[in-house]
Structure formats: structure tokens, C-alpha cells
Design an enzyme around this catalytic site. Structure first.
Site, PDB file in Angstrom:
ATOM      1  N   ASP A   1     -15.523  -1.601  -2.645  1.00  0.00           N
ATOM      2  CA  ASP A   1     -15.778  -2.495  -1.510  1.00  0.00           C
ATOM      3  C   ASP A   1     -15.222  -1.950  -0.204  1.00  0.00           C
ATOM      4  OD1 ASP A   1     -13.052  -2.873  -2.104  1.00  0.00           O
ATOM      5  OD2 ASP A   1     -13.097  -4.922  -1.323  1.00  0.00           O
TER       6      ASP A   1
ATOM      7  N   PHE B   1      -1.356  -8.882  -1.533  1.00  0.00           N
ATOM      8  CA  PHE B   1      -1.342  -8.216  -2.844  1.00  0.00           C
ATOM      9  C   PHE B   1      -1.334  -9.217  -4.007  1.00  0.00           C
ATOM     10  CE2 PHE B   1       0.718  -5.498   0.245  1.00  0.00           C
ATOM     11  CZ  PHE B   1       0.011  -4.321   0.114  1.00  0.00           C
TER      12      PHE B   1
ATOM     13  N   ASP C   1      -9.606  -4.675  -6.752  1.00  0.00           N
ATOM     14  CA  ASP C   1      -9.512  -5.807  -5.828  1.00  0.00           C
ATOM     15  C   ASP C   1     -10.726  -5.851  -4.902  1.00  0.00           C
ATOM     16  OD1 ASP C   1      -7.054  -6.340  -7.001  1.00  0.00           O
ATOM     17  OD2 ASP C   1      -5.968  -5.110  -5.542  1.00  0.00           O
TER      18      ASP C   1
ATOM     19  N   ARG D   1     -12.635   3.687   1.831  1.00  0.00           N
ATOM     20  CA  ARG D   1     -11.877   4.729   1.132  1.00  0.00           C
ATOM     21  C   ARG D   1     -12.349   4.924  -0.310  1.00  0.00           C
ATOM     22  NH1 ARG D   1      -6.518   1.382   1.834  1.00  0.00           N
ATOM     23  NH2 ARG D   1      -6.822  -0.181   0.231  1.00  0.00           N
TER      24      ARG D   1
ATOM     25  N   THR E   1      -7.694   2.083  -9.115  1.00  0.00           N
ATOM     26  CA  THR E   1      -7.215   1.128  -8.113  1.00  0.00           C
ATOM     27  C   THR E   1      -5.936   1.601  -7.424  1.00  0.00           C
ATOM     28  OG1 THR E   1      -6.468  -1.176  -7.807  1.00  0.00           O
ATOM     29  CG2 THR E   1      -6.080  -0.214  -9.970  1.00  0.00           C
ATOM     30  N   ASN E   2      -5.929   1.467  -6.098  1.00  0.00           N
ATOM     31  CA  ASN E   2      -4.693   1.702  -5.338  1.00  0.00           C
ATOM     32  C   ASN E   2      -3.800   0.477  -5.521  1.00  0.00           C
ATOM     33  OD1 ASN E   2      -5.703   4.068  -4.265  1.00  0.00           O
ATOM     34  ND2 ASN E   2      -6.029   3.265  -2.201  1.00  0.00           N
ATOM     35  N   GLN E   3      -2.575   0.671  -5.957  1.00  0.00           N
ATOM     36  CA  GLN E   3      -1.644  -0.465  -6.069  1.00  0.00           C
ATOM     37  C   GLN E   3      -0.368  -0.140  -5.303  1.00  0.00           C
ATOM     38  OE1 GLN E   3      -2.217  -3.504  -7.123  1.00  0.00           O
ATOM     39  NE2 GLN E   3      -4.335  -3.001  -7.654  1.00  0.00           N
ATOM     40  N   SER E   4      -0.508  -0.114  -3.990  1.00  0.00           N
ATOM     41  CA  SER E   4       0.647   0.255  -3.156  1.00  0.00           C
ATOM     42  C   SER E   4       1.741  -0.803  -3.215  1.00  0.00           C
ATOM     43  CB  SER E   4       0.196   0.481  -1.714  1.00  0.00           C
ATOM     44  OG  SER E   4      -0.195  -0.743  -1.136  1.00  0.00           O
TER      45      SER E   4
ATOM     46  N   ASP F   1     -13.567   0.000  -8.600  1.00  0.00           N
ATOM     47  CA  ASP F   1     -12.425  -0.436  -7.819  1.00  0.00           C
ATOM     48  C   ASP F   1     -12.073  -1.832  -8.342  1.00  0.00           C
ATOM     49  OD1 ASP F   1     -10.523  -0.711  -5.759  1.00  0.00           O
ATOM     50  OD2 ASP F   1     -11.998  -1.790  -4.552  1.00  0.00           O
TER      51      ASP F   1
END
Lengths: 238, 182
Positions: free
Chosen positions: B128, B21, B11, B131, B52-55, B9
Site C-alpha cells: 500500500d 503502530f 499493515d 516503499r 513487513t517493516n516493524q520499526s 505487506d
């Protein structure tokens, strides 16, 4: 009321234990499975008494993780309760006990006849080799080896004290290890004779796959059992 | 068993997380020792992939070109310690339009595993947040929680039984040292 129920339970428990223990002795001549069956029967009768006299029930979670074949079961150890529960919930368990237990009349004979793994804690290297050899026999017979990785009963909330002895079995036998958490320490007396009504929750967790190295295995085992134990203890205290 | 592929992951594991963000390279602050830890994985011949989720993209806060620049910065910071990312997978979906790639779904992890021809048993995810662990559980790979970023909070909130077994380390450095240990 609590004390009365506990005295009643104790009377019942000693009574049935004496009858069941002594009456079965001649059957030590029969195959091992008969004794395993008898101990499971005694466990059921004991848990029945807890439920109906003390008001202490049991909830089993994660039954789908109970192995049907050879595996390691690593459990938190708070009281004698989980010794009974783990014997009854696993198909054909081999619990690891300290050798001194064989000197206790009846209890020790049963442990030997039922094929438990008895270890001598005074001589380390030979004891480990013996334990692994016995462990392999059990795995070959599709039995579940039950280990209390802290070595002894620990009070609720005590600092965890995991010993790496279990890694010897895990590393050598190359089998999955099912971590088990519960909150029996909230209900079963550590000292004294007062059982508390309520519901012990015992949880079988998803297995740790074979093949991890020592440190990662020990960290995973401890983190997993402790995380689940903390959650179950908090649940029981609510 | 040493993993073949480590899924990271971003961040809160590699760099400091921000509630608003990371929108440009200037906002990327590496966590202590994380680049060195990736360097150790690279030196050990273990593949690494970021998932990585980058919403922020889906929310319209920055675009893919900007994310590429942020990742150039991340690669440079890591390369100073000999660390290399073999792939970077990101999911731009916002939470209200989450597809199969946004963690806790395992899409990105599966893509990474197939890219490197690794089986779930050969992979470890280090994250971390809950999810991350859930995505790894669904993908069937081992999972490690680090206490940096969201990690301490995730641990304190209690790990649900389905994501166990999990091992927990203070930071990426400690996790990698254990993975590479005897």
C-alpha cells in the site's frame, strides 16, 4: 502571435509535406526501408518546424526502455503528434492503423509501403487473426508494434477507454509491452489550427513482462499509462 | 502467469494501519475480506510470505516476543478462512538506522524468494506504500498497489516512473481475484 506562428507553421508543413511526399513516390519501387527512412526524415522536418516556428520542443524520457528488437509499444493517443514521434523514436516501428486509411491518397500508400499493420475494424474475429499474423511477421523482423490501446485519439482528461484488443497481440506474440505516456494534447490542436509553444514530454516506461493474464495485463497497462499521463499533464500545466 | 509466491505487506494490506503502530494483538484489526483473499491464495496452492517493516521494535515500543503474539493473532484470524502464511519476514530497524532489509530496500523480499526458490518473475508483491513498490522494483518482481491503508494516498501522490508498471486495486480481495482469474 500564436495564430501567426501557427499559420506560418502550417504553410511550412503543407509545403514540405507536399514536396517530400510527391518526390519520393518513384522510390516506392525501392525496398521498404527506403520509405521508412523517408518518413523518418519527414518526421524530423516536421518536428524541426514545430520547434523553430511554433516554439514547441520535445523532451524524451526513459530512452533506455525503447526496445531495439521485437516488442509491443502501447501509447496514450491524444493527437497526431505521437504518431510522428513514435515512428521516429522507435528503430523500425509497425503502427497499427485502421484500414480506411489506405483510401487516403499518399498517406495510405506510405502506410502500406512502410509495412504498417492495417486492420479492418468491421469484421472482428478474422481481423484479429490477421492482425496477429501480421504482428508475428513484424516481431520476426525485430520490429516494434505500436498500438494505441484506446483505439482512437482522446482529449486530455477524458475518461480512459482501453480496449482489450491489444491483449490478443500481447498474449499470442509473447513479447514485452512498453507503455508510453506523453502530454501532446496540451500543445497540438485537436480541432482548429493553433499550436501552442512549450515542450511535449514523452516518456517510455519500464516494460510489462510477457505472460500476464488478460485482466491483470489490461489493469497494469491502463494504470501505468494513466498514472504517468496524469503526472505529465500536471507537469505541463504548471 | 500465476505467481508461485505472493509477497504481502502487512499493515494497510492485511490489517488496518495505525499511526501509533500495532503494539499488541488487541490493536490488530483485519481489513474486510483480506483473510478470505489469503485463503484463496492458499487454496490455489500459491505460497504467501509477509514482508513487513516493524520499526516499532527498533523504536523500543514493543519487543519481538510481542510481535510473535501479534502474528499468532494474525495467523488465527486468517486461518478462519483457510488462509496460511508460509513465512513472515519483518525488519525491526528504525528509519534512522535502516539496514538492507528495511523497505524500500529489497533485502526481505530477496530472502523470501530464496527461501521458496522463486525467481523474481514468479513473484508478485502487494503493498500500500511507495516503499513497497520500490522494494519490489529493486528485487525485480511484479507489483500491485492496493488502495487500502496508505494506498489511496500513495496513488494520489503520483507513482514515479521507476516503480511502473504497477496495477492498482481497491483491496487485497480484488487483487487476488485478478491474480487467480482466467
Amino acid at each position: 502571435m500564436l495564430l501567426l506562428r501557427s499559420i506560418l507553421f502550417q504553410t511550412y508543413w503543407w509545403g514540405i509535406s507536399a514536396v517530400m511526399t510527391i518526390s519520393h513516390v518513384p522510390l516506392f519501387l525501392a525496398p521498404r526501408k527506403w520509405t521508412v527512412h523517408q518518413i523518418k526524415m519527414w518526421g524530423r522536418v516536421s518536428l524541426w518546424g514545430l520547434r523553430n516556428i511554433v516554439g514547441l520542443d520535445v523532451e524524451v524520457r526513459g530512452r533506455e526502455h525503447i526496445p531495439q528488437g521485437g516488442a509491443l509499444i502501447a501509447s496514450k493517443h491524444q493527437t497526431m503528434w505521437e504518431t510522428i514521434a513514435l515512428f521516429n523514436l522507435n528503430p523500425d516501428p509497425a503502427i497499427i492503423f485502421k484500414r480506411e486509411l489506405t483510401y487516403v491518397p499518399f498517406y495510405g500508400w506510405y502506410a502500406m509501403k512502410a509495412g504498417m499493420i492495417l486492420i479492418d475494424r468491421s469484421t472482428k474475429a478474422t481481423a484479429m487473426r490477421r492482425m496477429i499474423r501480421r504482428g508475428q511477421e513484424c516481431i520476426d523482423q525485430n520490429r516494434q508494434i505500436v498500438v494505441f490501446p484506446e483505439g482512437t485519439r482522446r482529449p486530455v482528461g477524458a475518461e480512459p477507454d482501453y480496449k482489450s484488443g491489444i491483449y490478443g497481440l500481447y498474449g499470442q506474440l509473447n513479447v514485452p509491452c512498453v507503455p508510453v505516456a506523453h502530454n501532446s494534447g496540451l500543445y497540438w490542436p485537436r480541432r482548429g489550427y493553433t499550436w501552442r509553444p512549450g515542450k511535449v514530454i514523452i516518456e517510455f516506461l519500464p516494460p510489462i513482462a510477457p505472460g500476464l493474464k488478460r485482466q491483470e495485463f489490461m489493469d497494469t497497462l491502463q494504470n501505468t499509462i494513466e498514472a504517468a499521463t496524469d503526472r505529465l499533464v500536471a507537469e505541463g500545466q504548471n | 502467469m500465476r505467481p508461485k509466491l505472493v509477497l504481502l505487506d502487512r499493515d494497510g494490506v492485511l490489517n488496518e494501519d495505525r499511526d501509533d503502530f500495532i503494539k499488541n494483538p488487541g490493536e490488530l484489526i483485519m481489513l474486510p475480506d483480506s483473510a478470505a483473499a489469503v485463503g484463496k491464495l492458499t487454496a490455489a496452492g500459491i505460497k504467501t510470505a509477509i514482508v513487513t517493516n516493524q520499526s516499532g521494535i527498533g523504536r523500543g515500543l514493543f519487543d519481538e516476543a510481542m510481535l510473535t503474539r501479534i502474528h499468532e493473532q494474525l495467523r488465527n484470524e486468517t486461518a478462519r478462512f483457510g488462509g496460511h502464511y508460509d513465512a513472515i519476514f519483518f525488519c525491526p530497524d528504525p528509519p534512522w538506522a535502516a539496514g538492507p532489509n528495511r523497505k524500500p530496500e529489497p533485502g526481505m523480499l530477496r530472502q523470501a524468494m530464496s527461501r521458496f526458490r522463486a525467481t523474481p518473475g514468479e513473484c508478485v508483491l502487494i503493498g500500500d506504500s511507495l516503499r513497497d513498490l520500490q522494494a519490489a522494483q529493486k528485487a525485480g518482481c511484479r507489483r500491485i498497489l492496493v488502495r487500502t491503508g496508505n494506498g489511496a494516498k500513495t496513488q494520489a501522490q503520483g507513482l514515479p516512473p521507476e516503480v511502473l508498471p504497477v496495477s492498482v486495486y481497491n483491496d487485497l480481495g480484488a487483487a487476488v481475484d485478478t491474480l487467480l482469474g482466467e
